[in-house]
Scaffold this active site. Sequence first.
Site, PDB file in Angstrom:
ATOM      1  N   LYS A 120       7.407 -36.014  25.958  1.00 24.74           N
ATOM      2  CA  LYS A 120       7.173 -35.430  27.148  1.00 24.74           C
ATOM      3  C   LYS A 120       6.244 -34.003  26.569  1.00 24.74           C
ATOM      4  CE  LYS A 120       9.286 -33.050  30.007  1.00 24.74           C
ATOM      5  NZ  LYS A 120      10.130 -32.296  30.943  1.00 24.74           N
ATOM      6  N   ASP A 138       7.657 -35.985  34.129  1.00 25.40           N
ATOM      7  CA  ASP A 138       8.903 -35.305  34.365  1.00 25.40           C
ATOM      8  C   ASP A 138       9.503 -35.650  35.652  1.00 25.40           C
ATOM      9  OD1 ASP A 138       7.218 -34.194  36.334  1.00 25.40           O
ATOM     10  OD2 ASP A 138       7.815 -32.144  35.863  1.00 25.40           O
TER      11      ASP A 138
END
Length: 226
Positions: A120, A138
């Site tokens: 991420k 997210d």
Amino acid sequence: MTPDDIEHFFATLRAANPRPQTELVYTSVFELLAAVLLSAQATDVSVNKATRTLFARAPTPQRMLDLGVDVVSGHIRTIGLFRTKAKNLIATCGILVQQHGGVVPRTREALEQLPGVGRKTANVVLNVAFGEPTCAVDTHIFRVANRSGLAPGKDPLTVEMGLLERVPAPYREDAHHWLILHGRYVCQARQPQCGVCSVRTWCDAGRDGLPAGWLEPRRLQSSEGG
Ligand code: SF4
């Protein structure tokens, strides 16, 4: 969502916000990397408060390394997991100095070798700093992608792959920001604002009405903030 729905969905988000930006405050690629590394399970607002004084003292990997774990911990103690994050940040700075000449690398492989940097974080840096059409999934993007039918999936990687496949090319670079901001301020976890949502016409859930008792998928709530 059909391809036509998706086109309208992003055209609408783009018309409202043509140049979306991250809400993290940074002045260099290194500061962006550090801010994203610190942002797990924390809001951007809380990270910005902590990094304001930290980055003033240590704007480069070498200067951060010179501060050491204890001083860095003192600056960031208001955000979650600060001790672990301080250790990871210092270890990352050591690698940046020793292996990359103090410069943040531009490849996913090199970024993911850095302590505290997962897929991420690498996606955010590749997208925001280097303009690559990555999509860091997210908790907000996970929710919006599933609710709207844009890219349904049971885990972040499935959603990420779905987004890369389904988001039309002209929108790919900024899709990450539009979806985060939409999830943060409109398509909120417990009370999605469907009544005022600009993309409701093209959203599967908004068009049909959210199922009674619909709750935020809990998979990401415990591991990610923002
Ligand atoms: S219509 Fe509702 S569920 Fe769909 S994107 Fe908008 S706020 Fe979210």
